[in-house]
Design a protein around this motif. Structure first.
Motif, mmCIF file in Angstrom:
data_model
loop_
_atom_site.group_PDB
_atom_site.id
_atom_site.type_symbol
_atom_site.label_atom_id
_atom_site.label_comp_id
_atom_site.label_asym_id
_atom_site.label_seq_id
_atom_site.Cartn_x
_atom_site.Cartn_y
_atom_site.Cartn_z
ATOM 1 N N SER A 1 0.814 -1.221 0.000
ATOM 2 C CA SER A 1 0.000 0.000 0.000
ATOM 3 C C SER A 1 0.843 1.265 0.000
ATOM 4 O O SER A 1 0.541 2.224 -0.707
ATOM 5 C CB SER A 1 -0.946 0.006 1.198
ATOM 6 O OG SER A 1 -1.905 -1.024 1.082
ATOM 7 N N GLU A 2 1.921 1.278 0.780
ATOM 8 C CA GLU A 2 2.742 2.484 0.875
ATOM 9 C C GLU A 2 3.498 2.801 -0.422
ATOM 10 O O GLU A 2 4.008 3.895 -0.598
ATOM 11 C CB GLU A 2 3.695 2.432 2.066
ATOM 12 C CG GLU A 2 4.667 1.275 2.047
ATOM 13 C CD GLU A 2 4.175 0.018 2.757
ATOM 14 O OE1 GLU A 2 5.035 -0.808 3.110
ATOM 15 O OE2 GLU A 2 2.946 -0.168 2.939
ATOM 16 N N ALA B 1 1.928 2.138 -3.487
ATOM 17 C CA ALA B 1 0.915 2.179 -4.542
ATOM 18 C C ALA B 1 0.726 3.568 -5.144
ATOM 19 O O ALA B 1 0.473 3.691 -6.349
ATOM 20 C CB ALA B 1 -0.419 1.658 -4.008
ATOM 21 N N GLY B 2 0.842 4.623 -4.347
ATOM 22 C CA GLY B 2 0.595 5.983 -4.839
ATOM 23 C C GLY B 2 1.401 6.343 -6.070
ATOM 24 O O GLY B 2 0.825 6.788 -7.075
ATOM 25 N N ARG C 1 -4.351 -0.601 -0.423
ATOM 26 C CA ARG C 1 -5.265 0.537 -0.294
ATOM 27 C C ARG C 1 -4.477 1.834 -0.255
ATOM 28 O O ARG C 1 -3.483 1.930 0.444
ATOM 29 C CB ARG C 1 -6.102 0.436 0.980
ATOM 30 C CG ARG C 1 -7.088 -0.710 0.949
ATOM 31 C CD ARG C 1 -8.130 -0.591 2.030
ATOM 32 N NE ARG C 1 -9.035 0.537 1.842
ATOM 33 C CZ ARG C 1 -10.138 0.524 1.107
ATOM 34 N NH1 ARG C 1 -10.474 -0.551 0.452
ATOM 35 N NH2 ARG C 1 -10.905 1.598 1.022
ATOM 36 N N ASP C 2 -4.944 2.803 -1.019
ATOM 37 C CA ASP C 2 -4.415 4.163 -0.962
ATOM 38 C C ASP C 2 -5.538 5.087 -1.415
ATOM 39 O O ASP C 2 -5.738 5.297 -2.612
ATOM 40 C CB ASP C 2 -3.173 4.312 -1.843
ATOM 41 C CG ASP C 2 -2.508 5.675 -1.694
ATOM 42 O OD1 ASP C 2 -3.228 6.677 -1.471
ATOM 43 O OD2 ASP C 2 -1.274 5.746 -1.830
ATOM 44 N N GLU C 3 -6.284 5.588 -0.444
ATOM 45 C CA GLU C 3 -7.461 6.412 -0.737
ATOM 46 C C GLU C 3 -7.086 7.676 -1.510
ATOM 47 O O GLU C 3 -7.784 8.080 -2.436
ATOM 48 C CB GLU C 3 -8.182 6.788 0.563
ATOM 49 C CG GLU C 3 -8.657 5.606 1.384
ATOM 50 C CD GLU C 3 -9.843 4.876 0.798
ATOM 51 O OE1 GLU C 3 -10.520 5.439 -0.094
ATOM 52 O OE2 GLU C 3 -10.097 3.740 1.229
ATOM 53 N N ALA D 1 -4.481 8.174 -3.523
ATOM 54 C CA ALA D 1 -4.123 7.822 -4.897
ATOM 55 C C ALA D 1 -5.370 7.492 -5.707
ATOM 56 O O ALA D 1 -5.484 7.881 -6.872
ATOM 57 C CB ALA D 1 -3.144 6.652 -4.913
ATOM 58 N N ASP E 1 -8.553 -3.039 -3.299
ATOM 59 C CA ASP E 1 -8.654 -3.992 -2.196
ATOM 60 C C ASP E 1 -9.527 -5.193 -2.534
ATOM 61 O O ASP E 1 -10.321 -5.657 -1.726
ATOM 62 C CB ASP E 1 -9.150 -3.296 -0.919
ATOM 63 C CG ASP E 1 -8.877 -4.118 0.345
ATOM 64 O OD1 ASP E 1 -8.107 -5.100 0.270
ATOM 65 O OD2 ASP E 1 -9.437 -3.781 1.397
#
Length: 140
Positions: free
Chosen positions: A81-82, A84-85, A106-108, A110, A124
């Motif tokens: 997740s960290e 993914a952006g 998860r990356d809201e 991004a 997700d």
């Protein structure tokens, strides 16, 4: 918790052709490898994206999304997740049609950037879970 409307998920599974799978290596024990195989068996062109740029199932790999010289319908994200952006931002930059962040990714922020840029976003969850849930006739 899954993010993405059923109509979006169905569209990505049924109406797309080229999937760039970020994090896909030649390691057959990794989930990315088995999901890429699942996508291929169900008619998708799967393009590996990994720093080692492996060729998998006859498809040339690329070190980054920006190196792919043809259009990509879906960027399938198999990174933590960290991380993914930046991948999502690169998907926007190359003009990909959508991004799919795999189960547990998860990356809201991004996702919001991608949607603002006009990309469809699923997050997700996994194609191998969603195709049967939506009643698509995909082979396991």
């Amino acid at each position: 918790m899954r993010y993405g409307a059923d109509a979006t998920i169905r569209h990505l599974l049924a109406d797309t052709e080229t999937w760039a799978v970020v994090g896909l290596s030649a390691n057959t024990g990794r989930t990315a490898y088995s999901i890429a195989d699942y996508l291929r068996r169900n008619g998708k062109r799967v393009v590996p994206v990994h720093p080692s740029a492996p060729t998998i199932a006859g498809e040339r790999g690329y070190a980054s999304l920006s190196d792919i010289p043809f259009p990509v319908d879906v960027v399938d994200v198999f990174v933590r997740s960290e991380l993914a952006g930046p991948v999502v931002d690169e998907a926007v930059k190359i003009g990909a049609g959508s991004v799919w962040l795999q189960l547990g990714v998860r990356d809201e922020a991004a996702a919001a950037r991608a949607e603002e840029a006009g990309l469809a976003v699923v997050m997700d969850t996994c194609p191998a879970m969603e195709a049967p849930r939506l009643g698509l006739s995909w082979s396991r």
